[in-house]
Enzyme design. Structure first.
Site, PDB file in Angstrom:
ATOM      1  N   CYS A   2       0.848  -1.185   0.000  1.00 53.88           N
ATOM      2  CA  CYS A   2       0.000   0.000   0.000  1.00 53.88           C
ATOM      3  C   CYS A   2       0.886   1.237   0.000  1.00 53.88           C
ATOM      4  CB  CYS A   2      -0.875   0.019   1.244  1.00 53.88           C
ATOM      5  SG  CYS A   2      -1.850  -1.467   1.434  1.00 53.88           S
ATOM      6  N   ARG A  27       2.006   1.396  -6.578  1.00 55.77           N
ATOM      7  CA  ARG A  27       2.275   0.344  -5.589  1.00 55.77           C
ATOM      8  C   ARG A  27       1.047  -0.524  -5.350  1.00 55.77           C
ATOM      9  NH1 ARG A  27       6.559   1.672  -1.711  1.00 55.77           N
ATOM     10  NH2 ARG A  27       5.489   0.252  -0.359  1.00 55.77           N
ATOM     11  N   TRP A  75      -3.654  -2.027  -1.518  1.00 52.82           N
ATOM     12  CA  TRP A  75      -3.499  -3.292  -2.240  1.00 52.82           C
ATOM     13  C   TRP A  75      -4.070  -4.329  -1.287  1.00 52.82           C
ATOM     14  CZ3 TRP A  75      -0.998  -8.073  -2.044  1.00 52.82           C
ATOM     15  CH2 TRP A  75      -0.845  -8.730  -3.262  1.00 52.82           C
ATOM     16  N   ASN A  99      -0.162  -0.148   6.452  1.00 56.82           N
ATOM     17  CA  ASN A  99       0.455  -0.882   5.347  1.00 56.82           C
ATOM     18  C   ASN A  99       1.085  -2.139   5.915  1.00 56.82           C
ATOM     19  OD1 ASN A  99       1.740  -1.723   3.023  1.00 56.82           O
ATOM     20  ND2 ASN A  99       3.457  -0.288   3.249  1.00 56.82           N
ATOM     21  N   GLY A 100       0.650  -3.311   5.412  1.00 56.25           N
ATOM     22  CA  GLY A 100       1.210  -4.563   5.914  1.00 56.25           C
ATOM     23  C   GLY A 100       0.107  -5.439   6.464  1.00 56.25           C
ATOM     24  N   GLU A 489      12.383 -13.863 -18.558  1.00 52.59           N
ATOM     25  CA  GLU A 489      11.969 -12.488 -18.293  1.00 52.59           C
ATOM     26  C   GLU A 489      10.925 -12.039 -19.327  1.00 52.59           C
ATOM     27  OE1 GLU A 489      12.002 -10.603 -15.956  1.00 52.59           O
ATOM     28  OE2 GLU A 489      11.827  -8.562 -16.697  1.00 52.59           O
ATOM     29  N   LYS A 493       7.171 -10.745 -18.449  1.00 55.37           N
ATOM     30  CA  LYS A 493       6.701  -9.403 -18.853  1.00 55.37           C
ATOM     31  C   LYS A 493       5.376  -9.510 -19.594  1.00 55.37           C
ATOM     32  CE  LYS A 493       8.517  -7.454 -16.942  1.00 55.37           C
ATOM     33  NZ  LYS A 493       9.518  -7.281 -15.942  1.00 55.37           N
ATOM     34  N   GLU A 496       2.517 -10.341 -17.294  1.00 57.07           N
ATOM     35  CA  GLU A 496       2.218  -9.226 -16.385  1.00 57.07           C
ATOM     36  C   GLU A 496       1.416  -8.118 -17.045  1.00 57.07           C
ATOM     37  OE1 GLU A 496       6.366  -8.230 -15.254  1.00 57.07           O
ATOM     38  OE2 GLU A 496       5.379  -7.636 -13.402  1.00 57.07           O
ATOM     39  N   HIS A 512      10.941 -31.857 -23.965  1.00 54.10           N
ATOM     40  CA  HIS A 512      10.679 -32.761 -22.840  1.00 54.10           C
ATOM     41  C   HIS A 512       9.280 -32.569 -22.281  1.00 54.10           C
ATOM     42  CE1 HIS A 512      14.773 -34.149 -23.008  1.00 54.10           C
ATOM     43  NE2 HIS A 512      15.159 -32.887 -23.068  1.00 54.10           N
ATOM     44  N   LYS A 617       4.001  -2.810  -6.975  1.00 50.03           N
ATOM     45  CA  LYS A 617       5.413  -2.585  -7.265  1.00 50.03           C
ATOM     46  C   LYS A 617       6.319  -3.107  -6.160  1.00 50.03           C
ATOM     47  CE  LYS A 617       8.609  -0.662  -9.859  1.00 50.03           C
ATOM     48  NZ  LYS A 617       8.925  -1.410 -11.083  1.00 50.03           N
TER      49      LYS A 617
HETATM   50  C1  F6R Z   1       8.170  -7.980 -12.574  1.00 48.98           C
HETATM   51  C2  F6R Z   1       8.345  -7.464 -11.247  1.00 48.98           C
HETATM   52  C3  F6R Z   1       8.327  -8.424 -10.105  1.00 48.98           C
HETATM   53  C4  F6R Z   1       9.448  -8.060  -9.143  1.00 48.98           C
HETATM   54  C5  F6R Z   1       9.362  -8.915  -7.877  1.00 48.98           C
HETATM   55  C6  F6R Z   1      10.518  -8.610  -6.952  1.00 48.98           C
HETATM   56  O1  F6R Z   1       8.125  -6.961 -13.501  1.00 48.98           O
HETATM   57  O2  F6R Z   1       8.507  -6.300 -11.075  1.00 48.98           O
HETATM   58  O3  F6R Z   1       8.458  -9.748 -10.534  1.00 48.98           O
HETATM   59  O4  F6R Z   1      10.662  -8.260  -9.792  1.00 48.98           O
HETATM   60  O5  F6R Z   1       8.161  -8.654  -7.232  1.00 48.98           O
HETATM   61  O6  F6R Z   1      10.535  -7.264  -6.612  1.00 48.98           O
HETATM   62  P1  F6R Z   1      11.833  -6.546  -6.082  1.00 48.98           P
HETATM   63  O7  F6R Z   1      12.813  -6.517  -7.201  1.00 48.98           O
HETATM   64  O8  F6R Z   1      11.390  -5.181  -5.672  1.00 48.98           O
HETATM   65  O9  F6R Z   1      12.333  -7.367  -4.941  1.00 48.98           O
END
Ligand code: F6R
Length: 622
Positions: A2, A27, A75, A99-100, A489, A493, A496, A512, A617
């Site tokens: 949050c 976030r 969130w 938050n948490g 990756e 992406k 996501e 496989h 985020k």
């Molecule tokens: C993907 C993404 C997430 C973060 C993951 C770890 O685009 O952003 O997969 O990489 O949540 O986050 P951090 O790097 O902040 O520990």
């Protein structure tokens, strides 16, 4: 997860809260709200959905008297994303944002019910207000009540509380989820869960530590701890992020802007980690932690999501150039395992936000067990950077798109620099190879720049590929060697931001099992640069094509042989004739292609590119 903002002072509070929340909306964004004082009376406005709904509720309101308020973007963890569950929560004269997670919320709720309190929402957060109210009823002051109530909580969270009985201040406590405060140079105090919300007012930030209790009032900031009412002696740090990096600067989305910023990200990260006055290759600037890297006998690389993919690249490079074993681990798994730790092991925790709960937990655990811990984060002052023994920083600048792009490239670069630096010390032969690679590395930002021209052939090819296959049933991203982490990756992406099913595979693994899924409605994105595994990857491409898969190839410019087998060809700016280009550098050129492809797919699908559904985020809960 949050976002939290607070302000007290003389500036218009609602402007500050709304602007700050906008900066934090990336976030968490399922509901939002603010609480503020208007002539010593507390008011709350909140709504489900995006912040814009709250902005509408606030239109035309100009609170009188001391400007004081707190705001929140949510969130959801406990209870649906409804207006009722949105923060701030008001309980009598007390209002709070949180938050948490409060892990013992059921117990607390049962106790409160016994005392006759009836929570109105489904959240764990609201309960805290009742605890404070109850203490204040017995005659205690706000700070004391918050301190005592907080001690009853289990789990990691932060809270910010105000009371109509004690106007003029907010009280905050941090334990496990981030809070940063700043003195308003014009008088007063700012508070936020993330420094980005405050950067346009000041760069001098105080990062609260776990157990800190903060009071913000017109005179500034006062920080004590849960254990003691004495001044905790926290010092401000200066952030080097500029506020202008926080606007879209004409780009339609932050994600696109941040992909395009990668040449500069590379330059900034190189400049910040290297001592360019020296002439040796990989001249890592001496800083605490470098010696630990040099003497490591084994690396344990722990991270989540995109940071895990950067760490996987790190493993490949550290092993090839550094000659040091590197084991890669998901933080969420490692923290609950009982790993065998060998003497000389060093844990490297990578996290762009520096706040990810699982990575933080494993860093703390390893420290406890006497393993030296090193972090790579993008946020100075973040919890992970402080909890690790040695913090290294990427210089990607603020990243607003929830999907990580430039921060990935910067993390990968840190690993590359370390690996090259270690390589120098291994043997004459490796040292001379490393010299050649370093010369190529420092030219990479130019190559990246040429590749990322908005109307350039690579960017246009990514867009064309997305247009052509926007309705495909599913996608595989495949690659071998250094291309494999980029395949993972790319698939992440695409999931996501475009909500399209995609999987990343080592090219040799497809046969496989997953190859059974291939038909003409499936698309395979083959990362096929001319490296030492090129021929093998080409064979995999042929196997897929023979089974009907559509193919998007990403490889060297001028590779006509493979291009003709692809439905769309995305060239990177290393000519196929350039046999001297070192293969370990290809990931830096491949990753923008998979990022851009995902971006254009998301645009075509009409998703919320910068704030995809269900994501956040900064993942501060496990
Ligand atoms: C993907 C993404 C997430 C973060 C993951 C770890 O685009 O952003 O997969 O990489 O949540 O986050 P951090 O790097 O902040 O520990």
């Amino acid at each position: 997860m949050c976002g939290v903002v607070g302000y007290v002072g003389r500036r218009p509070v609602l402007d500050i809260l709304v602007k700050g929340l906008k900066r934090l909306e990336y976030r968490g964004y399922d509901s939002a709200g603010v609480a503020y004082f208007d002539s010593d009376k507390l008011k709350v406005e909140k709504s489900e959905g995006k912040l814009v709904n709250v902005e509408k509720l606030l239109a035309g309101i100009a609170p009188k008297g001391l400007q004081l308020g707190i705001g929140h973007t949510r969130w959801a963890t406990h209870g649906k994303p409804t207006t009722q569950n949105a923060h701030p929560h008001r309980t009598g004269h007390v209002v709070l944002v949180h938050n948490g997670i409060i892990e013992n919320y059921l117990e607390i709720k049962a106790d409160l019910k016994k005392k006759g309190y009836e929570p109105a929402s489904e959240t764990d957060s609201e309960l805290f207000g009742f605890l404070v109210l109850d203490k204040m009823k017995s005659g205690k002051k706000l700070v004391e009540s918050v301190r005592e109530s907080f001690k009853l909580l289990h789990g990691f969270c932060s809270v910010v509380v105000m009371s109509e009985q004690e106007p003029g201040k907010f009280v905050a406590v941090r334990n496990g989820t981030p809070l940063v405060a700043a003195v308003d140079p014009q008088g007063g105090a700012f508070l936020a869960s993330d420094a980005q919300a405050l950067l346009e007012y000041t760069k001098e930030m105080i990062f609260l530590e776990d157990g800190d209790v903060l009071v913000g009032d017109e005179s500034g900031i006062h920080i004590s701890t849960l254990a003691s009412t004495k001044d905790a002696g926290r010092k401000a740090v200066t952030l080097n992020w500029s506020a202008d990096k926080m606007d879209k600067q004409g780009f339609e989305h932050y994600m696109l802007k941040e992909i395009m910023e990668q040449p500069m990200t590379m330059v900034d990260t190189l400049n910040s980690l290297l001592d360019r006055a020296r002439t040796d290759p990989f001249p890592l600037a001496e800083q605490p932690g470098v010696e630990v890297l040099r003497s490591a006998k084994e690396f344990i690389l722990a991270a989540c999501g995109t940071s895990w993919h950067a760490s996987l690249l790190g493993k490949y490079w550290l092993e090839r150039w550094g000659g040091v074993p590197a084991n890669i681990e998901y933080s969420s798994e490692l923290r609950y395992r009982d790993p065998v730790l060998r003497a000389g092991a060093v844990l490297i925790g990578t996290s762009q936000s520096g706040e990810t709960a699982d990575t933080l937990a494993i860093i703390k655990e390893m420290r406890k067990r006497g393993v030296p811990t090193v972090s790579i984060t993008n946020v100075r002052g973040s919890t992970i950077s402080r909890e690790s023994n040695y913090g290294f920083f990427t210089s990607a600048g603020p990243e607003f798109s929830v999907a990580a792009t430039k921060s990935f490239l910067a993390q990968a670069l840190v690993f590359f620099l370390w690996a090259g630096h270690l390589g120098l010390r291994r043997s004459k032969d490796i040292a001379s190879q490393v010299q050649v690679i370093f010369d190529q590395l420092i030219k990479l930002p130019h190559l990246l720049e040429s590749m990322l021209k908005p109307d350039g052939v690579m960017v246009r090819a990514c867009e064309e590929a997305a247009k052509k296959f926007q309705n495909a049933k599913g996608f595989f991203f495949i690659g071998r060697g250094y291309s494999f982490p980029i395949a993972l990756e790319g698939a992440l992406k695409l999931k996501e931001v475009a909500y399209v099913h995609s999987e990343g595979y080592a090219a040799g693994e497809l046969k496989h099992g997953p190859i059974a899924m291939i038909d003409k409605e499936m698309v395979t994105i083959v990362l096929v640069p001319q490296d030492s595994l090129y021929e093998k990857t080409v064979s995999n491409l042929q196997e897929l094509k023979a089974r009907g898969s559509k193919i998007i190839g990403i490889g060297n410019a001028g590779d006509e042989k493979v291009k003709k087998d692809c439905d769309v060809w995305i060239p990177i700016p290393v000519k196929s004739a350039d046999k001297d280009f070192d293969e370990s550098l290809y990931p830096f050129l491949l990753v923008p292609a998979v990022q851009l492809f995902s971006y254009y797919m998301a645009k075509l699908k009409g998703t919320d590119v910068d704030q995809p559904r269900n994501l956040a985020k900064s993942v501060t809960v496990e």
